[in-house]
Design an enzyme around this catalytic site. Sequence first.
Site, PDB file in Angstrom:
ATOM      1  N   CYS A  46       1.108  -1.342  -0.074  1.00  0.00           N
ATOM      2  CA  CYS A  46      -0.164   0.085  -0.212  1.00  0.00           C
ATOM      3  C   CYS A  46       0.809   1.400   0.008  1.00  0.00           C
ATOM      4  CB  CYS A  46      -0.996   0.138   1.119  1.00  0.00           C
ATOM      5  SG  CYS A  46      -1.448  -1.337   1.788  1.00  0.00           S
ATOM      6  N   TYR A  87       7.910   1.051  13.043  1.00  0.00           N
ATOM      7  CA  TYR A  87       7.274  -0.034  13.425  1.00  0.00           C
ATOM      8  C   TYR A  87       7.914  -0.961  14.529  1.00  0.00           C
ATOM      9  CZ  TYR A  87       3.191  -0.170  10.482  1.00  0.00           C
ATOM     10  OH  TYR A  87       1.829   0.204  10.138  1.00  0.00           O
ATOM     11  N   TYR A  89      -6.529  -5.757  -8.330  1.00  0.00           N
ATOM     12  CA  TYR A  89      -6.245  -4.627  -7.686  1.00  0.00           C
ATOM     13  C   TYR A  89      -4.990  -4.294  -8.290  1.00  0.00           C
ATOM     14  CZ  TYR A  89      -9.538  -4.566  -3.643  1.00  0.00           C
ATOM     15  OH  TYR A  89     -10.537  -4.514  -2.916  1.00  0.00           O
ATOM     16  N   GLU A 128      -3.899  -1.075 -10.838  1.00  0.00           N
ATOM     17  CA  GLU A 128      -3.179   0.010 -10.041  1.00  0.00           C
ATOM     18  C   GLU A 128      -1.980   0.124 -11.041  1.00  0.00           C
ATOM     19  OE1 GLU A 128      -5.060  -0.133  -5.761  1.00  0.00           O
ATOM     20  OE2 GLU A 128      -3.106  -1.047  -5.886  1.00  0.00           O
ATOM     21  N   ALA A 176     -10.555   0.994  -1.693  1.00  0.00           N
ATOM     22  CA  ALA A 176     -10.414   1.556  -2.712  1.00  0.00           C
ATOM     23  C   ALA A 176      -9.592   1.129  -3.666  1.00  0.00           C
ATOM     24  CB  ALA A 176      -9.582   3.143  -2.357  1.00  0.00           C
TER      25      ALA A 176
HETATM   26  P1  NDP Z   1      -6.568 -10.284  -7.246  1.00  0.00           P
HETATM   27  O1  NDP Z   1      -7.165 -11.402  -6.680  1.00  0.00           O
HETATM   28  O2  NDP Z   1      -7.412  -8.772  -7.063  1.00  0.00           O
HETATM   29  O3  NDP Z   1      -6.480 -10.326  -8.811  1.00  0.00           O
HETATM   30  C1  NDP Z   1      -5.620 -11.280  -9.276  1.00  0.00           C
HETATM   31  C2  NDP Z   1      -5.939 -11.424 -10.798  1.00  0.00           C
HETATM   32  O4  NDP Z   1      -5.122 -12.477 -11.601  1.00  0.00           O
HETATM   33  C3  NDP Z   1      -7.094 -11.462 -11.445  1.00  0.00           C
HETATM   34  O5  NDP Z   1      -7.665 -10.823 -12.049  1.00  0.00           O
HETATM   35  C4  NDP Z   1      -7.334 -12.999 -11.812  1.00  0.00           C
HETATM   36  O6  NDP Z   1      -8.341 -13.350 -12.548  1.00  0.00           O
HETATM   37  C5  NDP Z   1      -5.760 -12.986 -12.323  1.00  0.00           C
HETATM   38  N1  NDP Z   1      -5.300 -14.561 -12.434  1.00  0.00           N
HETATM   39  C6  NDP Z   1      -5.030 -15.215 -11.454  1.00  0.00           C
HETATM   40  N2  NDP Z   1      -4.485 -16.328 -11.787  1.00  0.00           N
HETATM   41  C7  NDP Z   1      -4.397 -16.219 -13.157  1.00  0.00           C
HETATM   42  C8  NDP Z   1      -3.750 -17.132 -14.042  1.00  0.00           C
HETATM   43  N3  NDP Z   1      -3.247 -18.287 -13.762  1.00  0.00           N
HETATM   44  N4  NDP Z   1      -3.584 -16.718 -15.507  1.00  0.00           N
HETATM   45  C9  NDP Z   1      -3.971 -15.364 -15.732  1.00  0.00           C
HETATM   46  N5  NDP Z   1      -4.472 -14.469 -14.765  1.00  0.00           N
HETATM   47  C10 NDP Z   1      -4.859 -14.976 -13.571  1.00  0.00           C
HETATM   48  O7  NDP Z   1      -5.159 -10.143  -6.702  1.00  0.00           O
HETATM   49  P2  NDP Z   1      -4.055  -8.776  -6.737  1.00  0.00           P
HETATM   50  O8  NDP Z   1      -2.809  -9.669  -7.073  1.00  0.00           O
HETATM   51  O9  NDP Z   1      -4.298  -7.940  -7.689  1.00  0.00           O
HETATM   52  O10 NDP Z   1      -4.084  -8.312  -5.294  1.00  0.00           O
HETATM   53  C11 NDP Z   1      -4.032  -9.456  -4.054  1.00  0.00           C
HETATM   54  C12 NDP Z   1      -4.863  -8.840  -3.056  1.00  0.00           C
HETATM   55  O11 NDP Z   1      -4.016  -7.776  -2.432  1.00  0.00           O
HETATM   56  C13 NDP Z   1      -6.338  -8.516  -3.101  1.00  0.00           C
HETATM   57  O12 NDP Z   1      -6.967  -9.274  -3.158  1.00  0.00           O
HETATM   58  C14 NDP Z   1      -6.247  -7.016  -2.454  1.00  0.00           C
HETATM   59  O13 NDP Z   1      -7.044  -7.933  -1.309  1.00  0.00           O
HETATM   60  C15 NDP Z   1      -4.895  -6.823  -1.842  1.00  0.00           C
HETATM   61  N6  NDP Z   1      -4.590  -5.712  -2.259  1.00  0.00           N
HETATM   62  C16 NDP Z   1      -5.603  -4.255  -2.296  1.00  0.00           C
HETATM   63  C17 NDP Z   1      -5.358  -3.082  -2.631  1.00  0.00           C
HETATM   64  C18 NDP Z   1      -6.113  -2.048  -2.360  1.00  0.00           C
HETATM   65  O14 NDP Z   1      -6.915  -2.010  -1.272  1.00  0.00           O
HETATM   66  N7  NDP Z   1      -6.170  -0.660  -3.232  1.00  0.00           N
HETATM   67  C19 NDP Z   1      -4.077  -2.720  -3.623  1.00  0.00           C
HETATM   68  C20 NDP Z   1      -3.441  -3.946  -3.957  1.00  0.00           C
HETATM   69  C21 NDP Z   1      -3.967  -5.284  -3.352  1.00  0.00           C
HETATM   70  P3  NDP Z   1      -9.854 -13.698 -12.208  1.00  0.00           P
HETATM   71  O15 NDP Z   1     -10.290 -12.403 -12.095  1.00  0.00           O
HETATM   72  O16 NDP Z   1     -10.269 -14.253 -13.612  1.00  0.00           O
HETATM   73  O17 NDP Z   1      -9.774 -14.670 -11.190  1.00  0.00           O
END
Ligand code: NDP
Length: 448
Positions: free
Chosen positions: A48, A99, A179, A183, A342
């Site tokens: 973050c 921290y 996310y 981003e 967000a």
């Molecule tokens: P997400 O789970 O949000 O997104 C993962 C993405 O990768 C999805 O679009 C998914 O597709 C895709 N995916 C997964 N496996 C594969 C694959 N084998 N091949 C191709 N595409 C794939 O995870 P992030 O890594 O973006 O973020 C992790 C977590 O971190 C979030 O869940 C969130 O809780 C937290 N986070 C929060 C933020 C905030 O509050 N602003 C900012 C960044 C992270 P599909 O949708 O089809 O499953």
Amino acid sequence: MPKYDYDLFVIGAGSGGVRAGRMVAQLGKRVAVAEESKPGGTCVVRGCVPKKYLVYGAEYGASMKAAKGYGWQADNIKFDWPVLRDNIQKEVSRLSGIYANILEKNGASLYTERAEIVDKHTVRLTTSGREITAKTILIAVGGRPFMPAVDGIEHAIMSDDAFLMESLPEKAVIIGGGYIASEFAGIFAGLGVKTTQVYRGDSLLRGFDDDVRKMVTDQQALVGIDVKLGASPVAIKKSSGGLIVSFDDGSKIGTECVFMATGRKPYTATLGLENAGVKVTDSGAIVVDEFSRTSAKNIYAIGDVTDRVNLTPVAIREAMAFVDTVYKDNPRGYDHSDIASAVFTRPPVGTVGLTEEQARAEFGDKIKVYTTNFRPMKNVLAGKDQRCFMKLITEGRKERVIGIHLVGDDTPEIIQALGITIKGGLTKADFDATCAVHPTLAEEIVTL
Ligand code: NDP
């Protein structure tokens, strides 16, 4: 002589672990915290905080270009990646130090080593080999990026690497529609990288309100991101000019950098959980009850390692509930409903409560949906096409507000306050009775 070395041993000095360790130490208990990396965890060190600085960095560039419409000459703008990267890392180190200090100032011991579980009351520090006993163990080790089994995956980077890149690539392919992918696509494009975001679905940000998904998918293009939908990578190969990514739709993209943002997984694989009978799900998440207690009754787990709602402020709330439950004779769980959050795309998303789809599934035709879509005033003179979208969902005769979804500048700031209206059970009539603050973007939510 106390039976155990410590009353509480916390594994992981991220947002949740540090909060719990500090609060319990303040109660006069003997607390130790182990951290294998820098104190601060994902949020402070590789999530973050540095991410938000990158978003600010990207926005400064865009603002300088847009300033022309306001009379400012801003030619020959140059961007220096090492300056931004190093300034961010300096700030990360400062925060990480805070921290560590917070723990020590409150009397907790900090071990900067990896800890693994030996049995229900014992952990081993893996560098020194020292074994330490504790009455209660709290696991707060978070998650780690997940890299899918794609041929040539070793050529790809993940979010941890993106903060430390030696130089910015000219071209990058970001895989994922969540996310982090959405981003970072905005960040890279804003910093001048020719960016392609590739997602296997038909609209980014699965799980968000459909109109928000559509809006974000469309608006990524306005900041220069090429969004490619309906494709997954099958191979990444080195070539003389860089990398070539092949996709399952038969297409290929030549690039300098492939960034996998394909989700995160709980960091439990070699933690020794089986030694204490702590159960995990198939994806490795620690199974907990509403009080964050695991299947071993003196071991608790909070934050991303439990894969409930993976957000920093949630881990902190879970930590506070743990402290009340175990040390203040006030057993309580944390209510995971209606958590405002967000996504820092450009423009960002602010959201709280049910999506329209979820609301319809739960309340059928008792819901009402109000929307507006407009070009914010600030963008007019700037010559920017980005629009703002707002959706408010109510249920029942009294029109209780159950969902608010916003896309537009400053919406993460706005949604924080609007989250209170949903937690407080306010109705559309309460919104209507609230006078607008003019001229603002936020006023539109009380004039729907
Ligand atoms: P997400 O789970 O949000 O997104 C993962 C993405 O990768 C999805 O679009 C998914 O597709 C895709 N995916 C997964 N496996 C594969 C694959 N084998 N091949 C191709 N595409 C794939 O995870 P992030 O890594 O973006 O973020 C992790 C977590 O971190 C979030 O869940 C969130 O809780 C937290 N986070 C929060 C933020 C905030 O509050 N602003 C900012 C960044 C992270 P599909 O949708 O089809 O499953």
